[in-house]
Design an enzyme around this catalytic site. Structure first.
Site, PDB file in Angstrom:
ATOM      1  N   CYS B 132      28.031  29.645  51.966  1.00  0.00           N
ATOM      2  CA  CYS B 132      29.570  29.050  52.503  1.00  0.00           C
ATOM      3  C   CYS B 132      29.629  29.189  54.033  1.00  0.00           C
ATOM      4  CB  CYS B 132      30.534  29.733  51.653  1.00  0.00           C
ATOM      5  SG  CYS B 132      30.130  30.268  49.955  1.00  0.00           S
ATOM      6  N   ILE B 193      15.999  29.664  45.071  1.00  0.00           N
ATOM      7  CA  ILE B 193      16.654  29.177  46.260  1.00  0.00           C
ATOM      8  C   ILE B 193      17.985  28.552  45.648  1.00  0.00           C
ATOM      9  CG2 ILE B 193      14.645  28.692  47.788  1.00  0.00           C
ATOM     10  CD1 ILE B 193      14.799  25.795  46.849  1.00  0.00           C
ATOM     11  N   THR B 268      19.951  23.163  36.611  1.00  0.00           N
ATOM     12  CA  THR B 268      20.025  22.022  36.048  1.00  0.00           C
ATOM     13  C   THR B 268      19.480  21.643  34.641  1.00  0.00           C
ATOM     14  OG1 THR B 268      19.847  21.358  38.393  1.00  0.00           O
ATOM     15  CG2 THR B 268      19.442  19.674  36.762  1.00  0.00           C
TER      16      THR B 268
HETATM   17  C1  LIG Z   1      26.408  21.702  39.563  1.00  0.00           C
HETATM   18  C2  LIG Z   1      25.908  22.749  40.315  1.00  0.00           C
HETATM   19  C3  LIG Z   1      26.829  23.927  40.705  1.00  0.00           C
HETATM   20  C4  LIG Z   1      26.076  24.971  41.239  1.00  0.00           C
HETATM   21  N1  LIG Z   1      27.087  25.923  41.765  1.00  0.00           N
HETATM   22  C5  LIG Z   1      26.474  27.048  42.431  1.00  0.00           C
HETATM   23  C6  LIG Z   1      27.437  28.103  42.589  1.00  0.00           C
HETATM   24  O1  LIG Z   1      28.579  27.959  42.437  1.00  0.00           O
HETATM   25  N2  LIG Z   1      26.927  29.456  43.261  1.00  0.00           N
HETATM   26  C7  LIG Z   1      25.537  29.147  43.451  1.00  0.00           C
HETATM   27  O2  LIG Z   1      25.205  30.283  44.083  1.00  0.00           O
HETATM   28  N3  LIG Z   1      24.778  28.336  43.222  1.00  0.00           N
HETATM   29  C8  LIG Z   1      25.093  27.169  42.758  1.00  0.00           C
HETATM   30  N4  LIG Z   1      24.412  26.021  42.144  1.00  0.00           N
HETATM   31  C9  LIG Z   1      23.069  26.317  42.418  1.00  0.00           C
HETATM   32  C10 LIG Z   1      22.034  26.676  41.286  1.00  0.00           C
HETATM   33  O3  LIG Z   1      22.484  28.119  40.843  1.00  0.00           O
HETATM   34  C11 LIG Z   1      20.620  26.840  41.789  1.00  0.00           C
HETATM   35  O4  LIG Z   1      20.374  27.670  42.758  1.00  0.00           O
HETATM   36  C12 LIG Z   1      20.137  25.627  41.979  1.00  0.00           C
HETATM   37  O5  LIG Z   1      20.882  24.662  41.431  1.00  0.00           O
HETATM   38  C13 LIG Z   1      18.532  25.271  41.972  1.00  0.00           C
HETATM   39  O6  LIG Z   1      18.207  25.485  40.723  1.00  0.00           O
HETATM   40  P1  LIG Z   1      17.810  23.950  39.668  1.00  0.00           P
HETATM   41  O7  LIG Z   1      17.181  23.288  40.144  1.00  0.00           O
HETATM   42  O8  LIG Z   1      17.352  25.000  38.090  1.00  0.00           O
HETATM   43  O9  LIG Z   1      19.264  23.607  39.222  1.00  0.00           O
HETATM   44  C14 LIG Z   1      24.843  25.045  41.542  1.00  0.00           C
HETATM   45  C15 LIG Z   1      23.928  24.077  41.211  1.00  0.00           C
HETATM   46  C16 LIG Z   1      24.442  22.966  40.302  1.00  0.00           C
HETATM   47  C17 LIG Z   1      23.693  21.868  40.118  1.00  0.00           C
END
Ligand SMILES: Cc1cc2nc3c(=O)[nH]c(=O)nc-3n(C[C@H](O)[C@H](O)[C@H](O)COP(=O)(O)O)c2cc1C
Ligand SMILES: Cc1cc2nc3c(=O)[nH]c(=O)nc-3n(C[C@H](O)[C@H](O)[C@H](O)COP(=O)(O)OP(=O)(O)OC[C@H]3O[C@@H](n4cnc5c(N)ncnc54)[C@H](O)[C@@H]3O)c2cc1C
Ligand code: FES
Lengths: 277, 311
Positions: B132, B193, B268
């Site tokens: 942030c 990440i 995801t």
């Molecule tokens: C819709 C969405 C909302 C997310 N919100 C947050 C969040 O509030 N805080 C955070 O640290 N990461 C957030 N992320 C990141 C995920 O925790 C994760 O780090 C990132 O999506 C990579 O993992 P993935 O490819 O398995 O989704 C968000 C990701 C997505 C797709």
């Protein structure tokens, strides 16, 4: 109860193009068929395929015994992949999801308005109304071309009053559903004297036009909205749209179309501010 | 055959399995309940909580791209007090290791979150989202300036006995430096990440697909980048690393463990299947069984790299 619900793995029973560009797909999934209420939806994906990555939302068009039917229009990658599925191919279906339409008391007149493939979201509702209402139900159904109109003879045989509008004018009245509503007010005003429940599904421009015309005393309008969805069950917040804040109607508040909707009453929606998706 | 041991120690916690949810992809965990017994998870990481509630961004907030998706949710959340009053009591019933993801716009915000949440029963640790913007420092993300990051971690460290896990942003020049700085500040672990900044344009309307133009990319498209960052960071720091980015299957998770992660998060993939974590766990167990390995711990950092071949 926790943990025992699953995204259903099922197999296609049939999948055919019933009018150009629009397909009717069937699969058997007894639990979904038994549980689904009018206006609810499913998230569909092809289990082995990762492209597209995300499932897509679809209304349940019909159910019969263990069978679930989906009516869909081929518009992009996801629906293109669905259109290529053959009998026996596997499909993942999560649901039923969303709130669905509130079902009116049997004596209440109902007016159902559908634009294009929006007919898919109101079809189960029409079947319900035809079975349970003591007063006639009217459907105003519009599409861009006469070729897109889904045959609904069986509903007509059950007493549904159908009025059709097409923009090419080759079927029914020439114009849109909204125009149909303006040019033939007698269609619904006889029933509207006491109270009418209106149920609407279609593209944003149609919703806007129709809701403006339905905004009069005695009519309560329920709208089924669409939004881009990733999960469909409330975890991603991707589908959020602005709605009027109950405490302060001048302000908007984001709500999830998937779990707070997809059905909302027309007065919850800030029509001026909503971006057409 | 003896039963496979899936437990892993992590930052002072003992996890039943190395598989956790990724923040922001399972809400506060409650929407998963119909599909998943939360006590089966290694840990539940809830969506980021801020001091005050956040509205989030206008729609459209998401767009699918090749092998992934962009999101610009805008960290919408109910705020710290509502979390404590309304969500936490319900989560306590489920006996799962609970990590609360926190986010702030100043060091004071993070401190208030850590102070308030540390007193609560049922919270096992913190995952600090440093992606942030820092309003005091011209809006530059905490996680993109090494000194700012180290200062934040060192500032929070004495305020809680609970594990402090720092979730690093990949949108930096040198991820290894950031990992080292977080460790130097006193972090108990790292999550790598967060999403990678990206965008996508509708050529018909010439408009960006997201209302905010730029969003965060997640999903299989980012897995090779996440894996590389985990591997590089693991070579630098002693504290455990949680790998996240594009994991869909047990094999994907095993890649992260081999590269040096002690645990993984599933993000995801939840949007395809609410029980994705269970699917990944079963996949890891299948891999271990196939290779005659008794404990998942044996995989951590067990990548075979010929030192002379490293690029
Ligand atoms: C819709 C969405 C909302 C997310 N919100 C947050 C969040 O509030 N805080 C955070 O640290 N990461 C957030 N992320 C990141 C995920 O925790 C994760 O780090 C990132 O999506 C990579 O993992 P993935 O490819 O398995 O989704 C968000 C990701 C997505 C797709
Ligand atoms: C609750 C709900 C129920 C639905 N029920 C049905 C149904 O029963 N039958 C049916 O045919 N469709 C239905 N839809 C719309 C359907 O989900 C989309 O058409 C589908 O997701 C498009 O996927 P795609 O990959 O083929 O298109 P994409 O490649 O994602 O997009 C192709 C084009 O379609 C547009 N588009 C994509 N998604 C939507 C959307 N949700 N609304 C409007 N335009 C969109 C895109 O902007 C783009 O122009 C429903 C949507 C929702 C939210
Ligand atoms: S689509 Fe994920 S929250 Fe509605």
């Amino acid at each position: 109860m926790t943990g025992n619900r699953r995204a259903a793995l099922t197999a296609i029973v049939s999948n055919r193009e019933i009018v150009p560009g629009t397909f009717l797909m069937a699969f058997e999934e007894p639990r979904l068929a038994a549980e689904v209420r009018p206006g609810q939806f499913l998230m569909l994906s092809i289990p082995a395929a990762h492209d597209p990555l995300l499932p897509r939302p679809f209304a349940v068009f019909n159910r019969e015994g263990p069978r679930v039917e989906i009516l869909y229009r081929r518009v992009g990658k996801g629906t293109g992949r669905l259109a290529g599925l053959k009998r026996g191919d596997s499909l993942r279906a999560l649901g039923p999801l969303g709130n669905g339409f509130p079902l009116p008391a049997p004596s209440v007149a109902s007016l159902v308005l559908a634009g294009g493939v929006g007919i898919a979201s109101v079809h189960l509702l029409l079947l319900h109304l035809l079975k349970h209402q003591s007063v006639p139900t009217t459907l105003l159904y519009g599409a861009r071309s006469h070729q897109e109109i889904i045959p609904l003879e069986s509903l007509e045989a059950q007493g549904l009053r159908i009025h059709i509008a097409t923009e090419d004018g080759l079927r029914g009245v020439k114009g849109t559903v909204a125009a149909l509503l303006s040019t033939t007010p007698a269609l619904w005003e006889d029933g509207a004297a006491a109270s009418t429940e209106a149920f609407v599904c279609g593209p944003m421009a149609m919703l806007r036009a129709v809701v403006a015309r339905l905004n009069r005393p005695g009519i309560r309008t329920h709208v089924s909205l669409e939004s881009r969805m990733a999960c469909g069950y409330g975890v991603c917040q991707g589908c959020a749209m602005p709605f009027k804040d109950k405490e302060n109607p001048e302000r908007v508040r984001y709500r999830k179309v998937c779990t707070d909707g997809p059905v909302f009453t027309a007065d919850e929606i800030p029509w001026g501010k909503t971006e057409a998706s | 055959m003896t039963k496979i041991d899936m437990s892993v120690p992590l930052a002072g916690l003992s996890l039943k399995t190395p598989v956790m949810t990724a923040s922001g992809t399972c809400g506060y965990g409650l929407d998963l309940l119909p599909y998943l017994d939360l006590s089966r998870l290694g840990a539940l990481v809830v969506k980021g909580i801020s001091v005050e509630p956040r509205q989030g961004n206008p729609p459209p907030r998401i767009m699918e791209t090749c092998g992934g998706m962009l999101n610009a949710i805008g960290l919408e959340n109910i705020g710290m007090e509502a979390f404590v009053a309304e969500v936490l009591p319900r989560l306590r019933e489920h006996r799962t290791v609970l990590l609360v993801n926190i986010l702030g716009e100043s060091e004071e915000d993070y401190a208030r979150l850590v102070d308030r949440l540390s007193e609560q029963e049922g919270i096992d640790g913190f995952e600090v989202n440093v992606s942030c913007p820092n309003v005091r420092r011209g809006g530059i993300a905490f996680g993109s300036d090494p000194a700012t990051l180290e200062h934040l971690v060192a500032f929070l460290r004495p305020r809680t006995e609970k594990p402090l896990i720092i979730k690093l942003s990949p949108n930096v020049t040198d991820i290894v430096d950031m990992a080292g700085r977080a460790e130097a500040g006193g972090a108990d672990g790292l999550t790598l990440i967060n999403t990678i900044r990206g965008m996508s344009v509708d050529v018909e309307s010439r408009r960006p697909h997201l209302a905010t133009v730029v969003g965060g990319l997640s999903g299989p498209a980012i897995k090779p980048i996440a894996l590389r960052m985990v591997w590089e960071a693991a070579a630098r720091v002693q504290i455990p690393i949680i790998g996240v980015g594009g994991i869909l299957s047990g094999e994907d998770a095993v890649e992260f463990l081999l590269a040096g992660a002690s645990a993984v998060q599933i993000g995801t993939a939840h949007f395809r299947n609410p029980a994705a974590c269970i699917e990944v766990m079963a996949g890891i167990e299948g891999y271990l069984a196939r290779h005659g390995i008794q404990a998942v711990r044996e995989l951590i950092g067990a990548i075979r790299v010929d030192p002379s071949r490293e690029a």
